[in-house]
Design an enzyme around this catalytic site. Sequence first.
Site, PDB file in Angstrom:
ATOM      1  N   ASP A 174       0.859  -1.190   0.000  1.00  0.00           N
ATOM      2  CA  ASP A 174       0.000   0.000   0.000  1.00  0.00           C
ATOM      3  C   ASP A 174       0.895   1.240   0.000  1.00  0.00           C
ATOM      4  OD1 ASP A 174      -3.280   0.210   0.902  1.00  0.00           O
ATOM      5  OD2 ASP A 174      -2.104   2.074   0.866  1.00  0.00           O
TER       6      ASP A 174
ATOM      7  N   SER B 224     -11.560   4.139  -4.219  1.00  0.00           N
ATOM      8  CA  SER B 224     -12.726   3.257  -4.091  1.00  0.00           C
ATOM      9  C   SER B 224     -14.056   3.944  -4.363  1.00  0.00           C
ATOM     10  CB  SER B 224     -12.737   2.623  -2.709  1.00  0.00           C
ATOM     11  OG  SER B 224     -12.888   3.638  -1.747  1.00  0.00           O
TER      12      SER B 224
ATOM     13  N   SER C 291     -16.172  -4.012  -9.446  1.00  0.00           N
ATOM     14  CA  SER C 291     -17.247  -3.411  -8.653  1.00  0.00           C
ATOM     15  C   SER C 291     -18.556  -3.495  -9.421  1.00  0.00           C
ATOM     16  CB  SER C 291     -16.904  -1.940  -8.388  1.00  0.00           C
ATOM     17  OG  SER C 291     -18.031  -1.245  -7.904  1.00  0.00           O
ATOM     18  N   ASN C 292     -19.637  -3.440  -8.672  1.00  0.00           N
ATOM     19  CA  ASN C 292     -20.964  -3.351  -9.308  1.00  0.00           C
ATOM     20  C   ASN C 292     -21.062  -2.090 -10.176  1.00  0.00           C
ATOM     21  OD1 ASN C 292     -22.833  -1.171  -7.725  1.00  0.00           O
ATOM     22  ND2 ASN C 292     -21.387  -2.092  -6.295  1.00  0.00           N
ATOM     23  N   HIS C 293     -20.185  -1.104  -9.926  1.00  0.00           N
ATOM     24  CA  HIS C 293     -20.267   0.143 -10.699  1.00  0.00           C
ATOM     25  C   HIS C 293     -19.722  -0.008 -12.128  1.00  0.00           C
ATOM     26  CE1 HIS C 293     -21.977   2.051  -7.282  1.00  0.00           C
ATOM     27  NE2 HIS C 293     -21.014   1.532  -6.533  1.00  0.00           N
TER      28      HIS C 293
ATOM     29  N   TYR D  41     -14.986   5.998 -12.101  1.00  0.00           N
ATOM     30  CA  TYR D  41     -14.594   4.862 -11.245  1.00  0.00           C
ATOM     31  C   TYR D  41     -15.077   3.540 -11.866  1.00  0.00           C
ATOM     32  CZ  TYR D  41     -15.150   1.677  -7.216  1.00  0.00           C
ATOM     33  OH  TYR D  41     -15.133   0.594  -6.371  1.00  0.00           O
TER      34      TYR D  41
HETATM   35  C1  15L Z   1     -18.100   0.386  -4.486  1.00  0.00           C
HETATM   36  O1  15L Z   1     -17.515  -0.066  -5.460  1.00  0.00           O
HETATM   37  C2  15L Z   1     -17.443   1.359  -3.574  1.00  0.00           C
HETATM   38  O2  15L Z   1     -16.062   1.105  -3.431  1.00  0.00           O
HETATM   39  C3  15L Z   1     -18.083   1.421  -2.215  1.00  0.00           C
HETATM   40  O3  15L Z   1     -17.658   2.588  -1.581  1.00  0.00           O
HETATM   41  C4  15L Z   1     -19.620   1.372  -2.260  1.00  0.00           C
HETATM   42  O4  15L Z   1     -20.107   2.541  -2.754  1.00  0.00           O
HETATM   43  C5  15L Z   1     -20.060   0.183  -3.094  1.00  0.00           C
HETATM   44  O5  15L Z   1     -19.424   0.132  -4.344  1.00  0.00           O
HETATM   45  C6  15L Z   1     -21.584   0.154  -3.316  1.00  0.00           C
HETATM   46  O6  15L Z   1     -22.026   0.128  -4.460  1.00  0.00           O
HETATM   47  O7  15L Z   1     -22.308   0.127  -2.324  1.00  0.00           O
END
Ligand code: 15L
Length: 259
Positions: free
Chosen positions: A32, A72, A108-110, A137
Amino acid sequence: METVLITGAAGRIGRMLRTRMPREGRTLRLLDVQPIKPAPGTEVITASVADLDAMVAACEGVDAIVHLGGISGESDWAQIRDVNIEGTYAAFEAARRAGVPRVVFASSNHAVGFQVQPGDADIELPDDLSSRPDTFYGVSKVLGEALGALYHDRHGLDVVCLRIGTCADRPRDLRGLATWLSPDDCARLVEASLACPEPRIRTVWGVSANTRRIWSLDGGREIGYEPKDDAEVFAGEIGPKDEAHDEAGRRYVGGAFTL
Ligand code: 15L
């Protein structure tokens, strides 16, 4: 002796894994930019995940990388590019150069945040939903998944991309009752991703066994992930947040990230 490199080990998920992943016969190599206090069974490297030379050195003798490093949440393009995109390139390229056979990538779901949630409670969204990022992101996570596919197809790395939901001690809003990934289940999912024979290249939802879950567990179960936690135990503690926030969570995978 097995050595697992965890990038972003000082971050939220990194801290959860550091206490849950130590095993007899395993060294956790923790990387890190923030200094980390060494603990038994760990080695610490203070470096940026985007520093390719440092990453190649960190990969020496490593059996698998768990790549969590990066910003994140949403940020400006330059930050996302310099940290998340360069950092994920460095993780895959360092794995290739150092001969690390497996990378577990914290997507990530994003990456699919603008995908519409199913209206029907019986329908679950599959693990291989196509990309619809909701933010820069989210774009960095799509790019990481694409790099994973490239490094698998061209260089033979085994790559498991985890589309993580809301990984936190507890859900904080209505959406979280469906999207929560408990810290213990997160560790179970990472362990399954490390242990499963020949995952090749695959994308798996990172979610607990939530009663209100709308994302499939099929891909997780294929790699041996069996979640044990359910966000429903927190349902009584969660009230409405605000109408726009809760509505975004009902409408889109990415919830408030789509606003
Ligand atoms: C993520 O990818 C984020 O890192 C986290 O902070 C949350 O926002 C999470 O998704 C989410 O969708 O709840």
